[in-house]
Design an enzyme around this catalytic site. Structure first.
Site, PDB file in Angstrom:
ATOM      1  N   HIS A 174       0.840  -1.211   0.000  1.00  0.00           N
ATOM      2  CA  HIS A 174       0.000   0.000   0.000  1.00  0.00           C
ATOM      3  C   HIS A 174       0.873   1.259   0.000  1.00  0.00           C
ATOM      4  CE1 HIS A 174      -4.337  -0.174  -0.055  1.00  0.00           C
ATOM      5  NE2 HIS A 174      -4.421   0.976   0.591  1.00  0.00           N
ATOM      6  N   ARG A 204      -6.465   0.752  -7.741  1.00  0.00           N
ATOM      7  CA  ARG A 204      -6.498   0.985  -9.193  1.00  0.00           C
ATOM      8  C   ARG A 204      -5.138   0.701  -9.834  1.00  0.00           C
ATOM      9  NH1 ARG A 204      -8.454   6.877  -8.543  1.00  0.00           N
ATOM     10  NH2 ARG A 204      -8.311   6.335  -6.339  1.00  0.00           N
ATOM     11  N   TYR A 213     -11.436  -8.929  -1.532  1.00  0.00           N
ATOM     12  CA  TYR A 213     -10.809  -8.235  -0.400  1.00  0.00           C
ATOM     13  C   TYR A 213     -10.419  -9.210   0.717  1.00  0.00           C
ATOM     14  CZ  TYR A 213     -12.014  -3.624  -2.324  1.00  0.00           C
ATOM     15  OH  TYR A 213     -12.089  -2.510  -3.120  1.00  0.00           O
TER      16      TYR A 213
END
Length: 374
Positions: A211, A219, A254
């Site tokens: 991240h 995206r 997820y």
């Protein structure tokens, strides 16, 4: 209790899971081979690539919560974005095109490339735009239902570890050995020299887990899937767009990503989901190309002149377009294009906006339906 951090690559697996994955992998690669063959024989293969890329842009941003449709994006590609959601989709399309060009020109998957694409994603007042577009985060971030870290489902690595983790990821993604990609003898691993499809799956999940940016990681991580598929020559054409399949199972997606994180990662759910989604994507794109091809050939049979044929096929590049746009695309005189378009409307192959007085748009609705169908 939030899951914290992620181990560096490579990915360790038990033997049973590894055998099951490699068996499934052979089946998926077979289906991908069929997709290459069908694209090769398609009458509209080059024009359909751009439309599939637009559809990927729509589907990937839908995972993040936008409500833009493929039809709206075809309109806005002609007239410009009307709101931040449409801008976000068009930014995604621009970033994926820029990425494809870079990879074709010999670039590798690198921090420099990812930062360049992130800047495009974050530009022009799209959601999450910050002064840090194209820059790794300098603060701790987290994934959760609100802006309270105590409610987070996942807390990524700290900002000062990003560069180290991204170096590890880059070598893995480019299929090159590195001192950080070490393995213990006697265990099953997915490493830098493993099958391309499995490495792509690992790279996407690892990027999401690192991240590295404050926003836009999802995206950019999905763009990374398509870029790696081009780099690895997984398909002869840049159509490895898996977001539509992942969007259908968003929560499973997820959950599977979260399972690879923390001190005791389980990669099997994510790798299995990715292989299944890849196969389903290939089947779905095969259907879309087949239907688009049939639609194109049916139209060509109705056309009487070369100009009509050229204009008809040009609507497979621009399914919502004005005569001026199609004149530029085909090289025919605007008056010839207008006459051809009217003929195609008369034959019910196209529709036109009768309310418009100037710059009248013409619509290839059957093609739009084919591309946006799931």
């Amino acid at each position: 209790m939030a899951v914290k951090g992620v181990n560096k690559l490579p990915v360790k697996m038990n033997e049973k899971d590894a055998l099951s994955l490699y068996k499934r992998l052979a089946e998926v690669n077979k289906t991908l081979g069929k997709l290459d063959a069908v694209l090769l024989s398609s009458v509209v293969n080059t024009s359909i690539l751009s439309l599939l890329s637009y559809n990927e842009s729509v589907q990937s941003t839908r995972i993040e919560g936008t409500q833009v449709t493929f039809h709206e994006i075809m309109e806005s590609s002609r007239s410009g974005a009307k709101n931040w959601q449409q801008r976000e989709v068009l930014n995604y399309k621009q970033a994926i095109d820029e990425g494809f060009t870079s990879i074709r020109d010999g670039d590798v998957i690198s921090t420099r490339l990812l930062k360049k694409l992130h800047k495009i994603l974050m530009s022009d007042e799209a959601r999450g735009t910050t002064a840090d577009g194209g820059e790794f985060r300098k603060v701790q971030n987290f994934i959760g239902p609100d802006n309270k870290i105590e409610n987070a489902s996942y807390i990524p690595i700290s900002a000062n570890e990003i560069a180290d983790y991204m170096t590890n990821l880059e070598f893995f993604a480019n299929g090159e050995p590195h001192r950080s990609l070490k393995i213990d003898e006697g265990n099953e691993y997915i490493n830098y020299n493993s099958d391309a499809l499995l490495r792509i799956a690992v790279v996407h999940a690892q990027f999401e887990s690192i991240h590295p940016f404050l926003d836009g990681n999802g995206r950019l991580g999905r763009i990374l899937i398509a870029l790696m598929a081009v780099k690895e020559k997984l398909l002869d054409y840049p159509v490895f767009f898996v977001s539509e399949e992942l969007e259908k199972e968003r929560i499973r997606y997820y959950n599977a990503l979260n399972a690879v994180r923390g001190d005791t990662p389980d990669w099997n759910p994510w790798l299995t989901l990715f292989l299944n989604a890849s196969e389903q994507m290939a089947i779905n794109i095969l259907k879309k190309i087949g239907n688009a091809d049939k639609h194109a050939r049916n139209g060509l049979e109705v056309c009487k002149t070369q100009a009509q044929k050229d204009v008809w096929l040009s609507t497979f590049n621009l399914p919502v377009a004005t005569p001026k746009q199609l004149a530029e695309l085909t090289g025919h005189h605007p008056a010839t294009v207008k006459k051809s378009l009217e003929y195609l409307v008369e034959k019910k192959l196209l529709d036109k906006d009768n309310a418009a007085k100037r710059n009248i748009p013409y619509y290839n609705y059957d093609l739009i339906r084919v591309i946006s169908s799931s």
